[in-house]
Design a protein around this motif. Structure first.
Motif, PDB file in Angstrom:
ATOM      1  N   ASN A   1      19.085 128.637   4.204  1.00 29.16           N
ATOM      2  CA  ASN A   1      20.464 128.536   4.672  1.00 29.16           C
ATOM      3  C   ASN A   1      21.346 128.773   3.449  1.00 29.16           C
ATOM      4  OD1 ASN A   1      22.581 128.043   6.458  1.00 29.16           O
ATOM      5  ND2 ASN A   1      22.695 125.887   5.860  1.00 29.16           N
ATOM      6  N   VAL A   2      22.262 129.728   3.541  1.00 28.99           N
ATOM      7  CA  VAL A   2      23.043 130.100   2.356  1.00 28.99           C
ATOM      8  C   VAL A   2      24.521 129.798   2.533  1.00 28.99           C
ATOM      9  CG1 VAL A   2      21.473 131.888   1.497  1.00 28.99           C
ATOM     10  CG2 VAL A   2      23.180 132.482   3.190  1.00 28.99           C
ATOM     11  N   ARG A   3      25.150 129.484   1.398  1.00 35.16           N
ATOM     12  CA  ARG A   3      26.590 129.272   1.377  1.00 35.16           C
ATOM     13  C   ARG A   3      27.155 130.291   0.396  1.00 35.16           C
ATOM     14  NH1 ARG A   3      27.777 123.303   0.256  1.00 35.16           N
ATOM     15  NH2 ARG A   3      26.841 123.797  -1.748  1.00 35.16           N
ATOM     16  N   THR A   4      28.198 130.971   0.771  1.00 39.19           N
ATOM     17  CA  THR A   4      28.794 131.979  -0.120  1.00 39.19           C
ATOM     18  C   THR A   4      29.876 131.336  -0.975  1.00 39.19           C
ATOM     19  OG1 THR A   4      28.361 133.648   1.569  1.00 39.19           O
ATOM     20  CG2 THR A   4      29.841 134.276  -0.204  1.00 39.19           C
ATOM     21  N   LYS A   5      29.698 131.442  -2.275  1.00 37.43           N
ATOM     22  CA  LYS A   5      30.701 130.916  -3.214  1.00 37.43           C
ATOM     23  C   LYS A   5      31.515 132.087  -3.745  1.00 37.43           C
ATOM     24  CE  LYS A   5      28.316 128.728  -6.322  1.00 37.43           C
ATOM     25  NZ  LYS A   5      27.884 127.813  -7.413  1.00 37.43           N
ATOM     26  N   VAL A   6      32.833 131.933  -3.731  1.00 39.36           N
ATOM     27  CA  VAL A   6      33.704 132.990  -4.259  1.00 39.36           C
ATOM     28  C   VAL A   6      34.309 132.504  -5.569  1.00 39.36           C
ATOM     29  CG1 VAL A   6      35.697 134.468  -3.811  1.00 39.36           C
ATOM     30  CG2 VAL A   6      34.229 133.749  -1.916  1.00 39.36           C
ATOM     31  N   GLU A   7      34.034 133.248  -6.642  1.00 39.64           N
ATOM     32  CA  GLU A   7      34.618 132.928  -7.944  1.00 39.64           C
ATOM     33  C   GLU A   7      35.340 134.173  -8.453  1.00 39.64           C
ATOM     34  OE1 GLU A   7      31.701 131.437 -10.635  1.00 39.64           O
ATOM     35  OE2 GLU A   7      31.156 129.740  -9.360  1.00 39.64           O
ATOM     36  N   GLY A   8      36.659 134.128  -8.392  1.00 36.27           N
ATOM     37  CA  GLY A   8      37.439 135.322  -8.771  1.00 36.27           C
ATOM     38  C   GLY A   8      37.137 136.446  -7.796  1.00 36.27           C
ATOM     39  N   ASP A   9      36.669 137.565  -8.339  1.00 35.59           N
ATOM     40  CA  ASP A   9      36.312 138.705  -7.479  1.00 35.59           C
ATOM     41  C   ASP A   9      34.840 138.675  -7.087  1.00 35.59           C
ATOM     42  OD1 ASP A   9      38.873 139.538  -7.774  1.00 35.59           O
ATOM     43  OD2 ASP A   9      38.442 140.919  -9.438  1.00 35.59           O
ATOM     44  N   ASN A  10      34.100 137.734  -7.641  1.00 36.56           N
ATOM     45  CA  ASN A  10      32.653 137.709  -7.390  1.00 36.56           C
ATOM     46  C   ASN A  10      32.295 136.818  -6.195  1.00 36.56           C
ATOM     47  OD1 ASN A  10      32.296 139.283  -9.596  1.00 36.56           O
ATOM     48  ND2 ASN A  10      31.766 137.606 -10.984  1.00 36.56           N
ATOM     49  N   GLU A  11      31.397 137.353  -5.386  1.00 29.37           N
ATOM     50  CA  GLU A  11      30.839 136.543  -4.288  1.00 29.37           C
ATOM     51  C   GLU A  11      29.396 136.219  -4.638  1.00 29.37           C
ATOM     52  OE1 GLU A  11      30.965 137.972  -0.358  1.00 29.37           O
ATOM     53  OE2 GLU A  11      33.111 137.648  -0.097  1.00 29.37           O
ATOM     54  N   GLU A  12      29.055 134.962  -4.586  1.00 29.25           N
ATOM     55  CA  GLU A  12      27.697 134.564  -4.939  1.00 29.25           C
ATOM     56  C   GLU A  12      27.086 133.720  -3.836  1.00 29.25           C
ATOM     57  OE1 GLU A  12      26.198 131.875  -8.374  1.00 29.25           O
ATOM     58  OE2 GLU A  12      27.100 133.638  -9.329  1.00 29.25           O
ATOM     59  N   GLU A  13      25.835 134.027  -3.493  1.00 37.36           N
ATOM     60  CA  GLU A  13      25.158 133.242  -2.453  1.00 37.36           C
ATOM     61  C   GLU A  13      24.409 132.073  -3.079  1.00 37.36           C
ATOM     62  OE1 GLU A  13      22.648 135.728  -0.045  1.00 37.36           O
ATOM     63  OE2 GLU A  13      24.204 135.927   1.476  1.00 37.36           O
TER      64      GLU A  13
END
Length: 338
Positions: free
Chosen positions: A222-234
């Motif tokens: 189960n993944v949560r998408t983290k947004v940091e600036g322009d980057n999207e990280e799972e």
């Protein structure tokens, strides 16, 4: 491949049966390859006894390398499994000979401890866990005699009682892929640290044991998408898995196989464990399983009654060979052997 078929035939006809001789484990050839060839495995740890005249395989035992933590000590050990003697040779005291030989061969590589499980109580068990079963296909389980219809209960009511939704409640739950391995490995290893008996996987071993293989093992993240600036990280927040170990149904006119899923390693951090495991049941049902089995180890007791698991009649005893340590509660065990 030829030897794998021989091993499959020996186990298929002679391995673990229930007390009433209705079911016998049916490890598929692909399952055997997965179970016996993890990273660092040695062919010398796959031992067989053959007849001199016909060269037929009559007995078998295996060991695979594993790093295991018992309380505060982590050691290189082996997991011993698949001890099987042909029914015609049961009175010949072959099992102790096989155990002595696998011990000698493993000791020769500098490893002196082993873990194994057994349905019987032998001296020195470190933990005892009980099997629980969750009905997925009530009609079939009653027909083959795996379970029975309780008094004053109709088949229709029983089926309704165990009915599951078709889709999972977690919309972001999906099968694990190779790129998920680092994140999932970190999550599971961190979780296992809280228990007293656990396996310690390297990333490579984790990939071997838990990357999905059709008809062998299923794992979901189960993944949560983290947004940091322009980057999207799972970020992987939850993990659930089960392996597929079917049983032959002996002497039944219509059903030949009981399709069973066995709970493997599960970690819930963003949702409740019960919710994650309900989705796991739905996924197993959608893959065509008739029953979902789980031991009451780790934190499994938290979901067993809520998700309508019934207590089985089998206990599984855990043993650590050549290692003295206090006995632990079933909730302290975090080691699942096949």
């Amino acid at each position: 491949p030829d030897q794998r078929t021989e091993v499959y035939d020996l186990l298929y006809q002679n391995y673990v049966e229930d007390d009433d001789c209705k079911f016998r484990f049916d490890y598929s050839p692909d399952f055997l390859t997965w179970a016996l060839t993890p990273p660092g495995y040695s062919q010398s740890f796959h031992l067989g006894v053959r007849l001199t005249k016909s060269n037929r395989l009559m007995a078998f035992i295996t060991a695979v390398p594993a790093k295991v933590r018992v309380y505060d000590v982590t050691k290189d050990m082996v997991e011993v499994n698949f001890l099987c003697v042909h029914k015609k040779l049961r009175s010949k005291r072959l099992a102790p000979v096989l155990i002595k030989e696998i011990t000698r061969v493993v000791n020769f590589t500098g490893v002196f401890q082993a873990v194994y499980t057994a349905g019987v109580v032998l001296p020195g068990h470190v933990g005892s866990c009980r099997y629980y079963h969750r009905t997925l296909d009530a009609k079939k389980l009653i027909e083959v005699g795996f379970t029975r219809l309780p008094p004053r209960m109709t088949m229709a009511r029983m089926q309704k009682n165990y009915k599951l939704p078709i889709s999972t409640s977690l919309t972001t739950l999906r099968p694990m892929t190779p790129k998920d391995v680092p994140g999932a490995h970190k999550l599971v290893m961190k979780y296992l640290e809280k228990f007293k008996l656990s396996v310690v996987f390297s990333e490579e071993e984790f990939a071997h044991w838990l990357l999905p293989r059709k008809g062998v093992v299923s794992s979901f993240v189960n993944v949560r998408t983290k947004v940091e600036g322009d980057n999207e990280e799972e970020e992987i927040t939850d993990f659930c898995s089960y392996y597929h170990l079917h049983s032959s149904v002996l002497g039944h006119p219509t059903h030949t196989t009981l399709y069973a899923a066995y709970s493997f390693y599960n970690v819930a951090t963003s949702v409740d464990l019960t919710e994650l495991m309900r989705d796991c049941l739905i996924l197993a049902k959608n893959e065509g399983h008739d029953v979902f089995n789980a031991l009451n180890l780790m934190e499994n007791e938290r979901f067993l009654s809520d998700l309508k698991f019934g207590m089985g009649d089998g206990n599984l005893q855990y043993y650590v060979y050549n290692w003295l340590c206090p006995t632990m509660e079933h909730g302290d065990v975090a080691l699942v052997l096949l």
